[in-house]
Scaffold this active site. Structure first.
Site, short mmCIF file in Angstrom:
data_model
loop_
_atom_site.label_atom_id
_atom_site.label_comp_id
_atom_site.label_asym_id
_atom_site.label_seq_id
_atom_site.Cartn_x
_atom_site.Cartn_y
_atom_site.Cartn_z
N PHE B 11 0.84 -1.20 0.00
CA PHE B 11 0.00 0.00 0.00
C PHE B 11 0.87 1.25 0.00
CE2 PHE B 11 -3.56 2.67 1.81
CZ PHE B 11 -4.38 2.53 0.71
N LYS B 127 6.39 -5.72 -12.39
CA LYS B 127 7.03 -6.31 -13.57
C LYS B 127 7.53 -7.74 -13.33
CE LYS B 127 10.02 -3.04 -13.90
NZ LYS B 127 9.37 -2.11 -12.93
N GLU B 211 16.51 6.20 -7.80
CA GLU B 211 16.74 5.71 -6.44
C GLU B 211 18.18 5.94 -6.03
OE1 GLU B 211 15.43 1.62 -6.48
OE2 GLU B 211 13.70 2.19 -7.69
N ASP B 222 15.60 -2.36 -15.73
CA ASP B 222 14.17 -2.04 -15.73
C ASP B 222 13.59 -2.12 -17.14
OD1 ASP B 222 11.67 -0.67 -14.44
OD2 ASP B 222 12.20 0.63 -16.13
N LYS B 226 10.82 -4.84 -19.05
CA LYS B 226 9.67 -4.44 -19.86
C LYS B 226 9.75 -5.05 -21.26
CE LYS B 226 9.05 -0.36 -17.04
NZ LYS B 226 9.54 1.01 -16.75
N GLY B 323 4.38 7.46 -11.86
CA GLY B 323 3.53 8.40 -11.14
C GLY B 323 2.46 7.69 -10.34
#
Lengths: 343, 343
Positions: B11, B127, B211, B222, B226, B323
């Site tokens: 969360f 992912k 980060e 990353d 994808k 976002g």
């Protein structure tokens, strides 16, 4: 395996483009989408009218069209008017791709109404009927429990309307800005190389992008028709052509283009609609875009559209805005939405 | 009106972003989509675990998350482990948005498998599980007659996967090239203003784009994840991370960027997959793009993807790649595809 029986009105580039795809991809359409498309009737002002209850020979149809006369191919019926064809032919879906008239929508509008009233689906790339009477056609289709497809009325096969209506349906579309006419974008791109408006227009005509009378493109009527369609489909607001504040590109000079370049900007003919305080305003006008604007770098005959949304900000789609195969694909996606085993 | 009962694992920003949208748009979701979403369970490593069979108070949940402790809000159960929650809670859909591990996919992969096995739907922006075991998860979901949503695993809420899988399904996708990582694109854009790689990275970290350990972004891991996802979803080809020819941006110097500018070109980190003679090759590498390339003008943290198709040529989608609200929207579109009255 499902079979769909098509009646095609207007068998020019787009209708032939659709049929070519159906011929080339029949295996994929059967395997991936579980559907076979069978053209049973074709009516074209120039080429004539043919019907065969068992389905016309697709290859022979393409050859006859190339030869300029459908009468030479095997069929059960020749010379039916469109009205006769729509009332007598055994078909389930009208493919309406006759010429566009943004003033009256005719004769396409009457053809589509006749088909829907008779409980047939209809797919079209014809801006006139959708710009002038989308809500009426939609109501008629719902009343008859049939569907109407119109993806190709904006940006040809680039799935603009499906993106805005389906994938961005919950994102809250506040504004839409688009380069929706390839001819004018081609002309503006050529003028950036120093050509005058007249030279660039002649080049567009030589390449078949612009018609002998370019008024519909260069004065922004074509873009305005697409803006009216986008208002209906994305904002649920019915506008008329005269509600669109329309300006063309004919007043732009080489100096305007050059001074924009000096500022690191570009002139683009932008069709726009925006919801402000619940009211939708629509316009077509040349706009001076900074190079960071997602539409500024779109050159040549390419089309593009930016959806400004509440939840995602700007989402931009860039793709072809015309073309025989590209527009044929738009009809195919409409047909698959109606007839695919997955649909 | 349909009601969907959600169990949320993880969360943080994304899960809270989804809930904020559900709160803000409840009227639209009910009116336009005929569905009400009720969060009944939440489990977060840091915030704790709560469950209420009647549904948790959404506003109280957002406040408790902001305050850093779910234990202070009214609930029937506190402190359930994720496994307990998934086995004991009364819910229909798992929202899996815990942290991503591209090596093992865990613990998210096990959570999703447990939910699907129990006949629950699952939606995720994670992912790891989709890159490592999409085909296995899809088979499990089909066997249990439930669905799995994953739109947010690539380009957050920008509807990239739906565009490629649905709207371009019949167009024949031959190649895909994308700017799929906002952090590296932000860094490259800043370097065009003369900043060094180190300065640009520091700027990205200061703005929260990168980060403390930027390896996953700048070395292309990353993007590679994808690319593996896109191979599975668009080409039906299962690759592993090690099948991707991966290069990051750390070797690019200010001089590389400057000399590209002199040539009127731009360096972009491009994730690419291409079908050649039936075989799919995949790569992540900095590419020198001419300014006419549809991806060349995409700057800052924005993402973009170009589908090269047989029938439409290039179709490019540009939009946000990250976002809180944008990624929450991805989950909403997955949830609506499963639960909307129109779905």
């Amino acid at each position: 395996m499902k079979t769909s029986r098509l009646a095609i009105v207007g068998f020019g580039n787009v209708g032939q483009g659709l049929l070519q795809i159906i011929v080339d991809r029949s295996a994929q359409l059967a395997g991936q989408f579980g559907v076979e498309f069978k053209v049973v009737a074709v009516n074209d002002m120039r080429l004539g009218s043919v019907y065969h209850s068992q389905g016309l020979d697709h290859a022979a149809l393409l050859n006859a069209a190339a030869a300029g006369d459908l009468a030479q191919m095997p069929a059960e019926q020749y010379g039916w008017s469109v009205q006769e064809m729509l009332s007598k032919a055994d078909f389930d879906t009208l493919v309406e791709v006759s010429f566009t008239d943004l003033r009256t929508g005719e004769p396409a509008l009457s053809y589509i109404r006749q088909a829907l009233s008779a409980g047939k689906h209809a797919v079209t790339t014809n801006k006139g009927p959708i710009a002038l009477d989308f809500h009426g056609l939609q109501a008629l289709a719902q009343a008859r429990h049939v569907q109407i497809g119109y993806e190709g009325t904006v940006m040809s096969g680039t799935p603009t309307l499906a993106l805005g209506r389906k994938l961005l349906a919950a994102a809250g579309i506040q504004r839409v800005q688009g380069i929706l006419n390839g001819t004018t974008n081609f002309i503006l791109t050529r003028m950036e190389t120093g050509e005058s408006y007249a030279q660039a227009l002649a080049g567009a005509q030589a390449l078949g992008y612009a018609e002998a009378d370019p008024t519909g493109d260069v004065e922004g009527f074509d873009t305005a028709g697409k803006v009216v369609i986008l208002c209906s489909l994305l904002m649920g607001t019915k506008l008329t052509m005269s509600d669109v504040d329309r300006h063309g590109i004919t007043s732009l000079t080489v100096n305007d283009i050059r001074s924009a370049q000096v500022e690191g900007k570009r002139w683009k003919l932008i069709g726009a609609l925006e919801r402000i305080d619940g009211k939708v305003s629509a316009s077509v006008r040349p706009m001076l875009l900074p190079m960071q604007h997602p539409l500024a770098s779109v050159g040549g005959p390419t089309n593009a559209i930016t959806f400004t949304t509440e939840l995602l900000g700007d989402v931009t789609l860039v793709g072809p805005g015309a073309g025989r195969r590209e527009t044929g694909y738009a009809l195919l996606t409409d047909l698959l939405a109606i007839h695919s085993a997955q649909a």
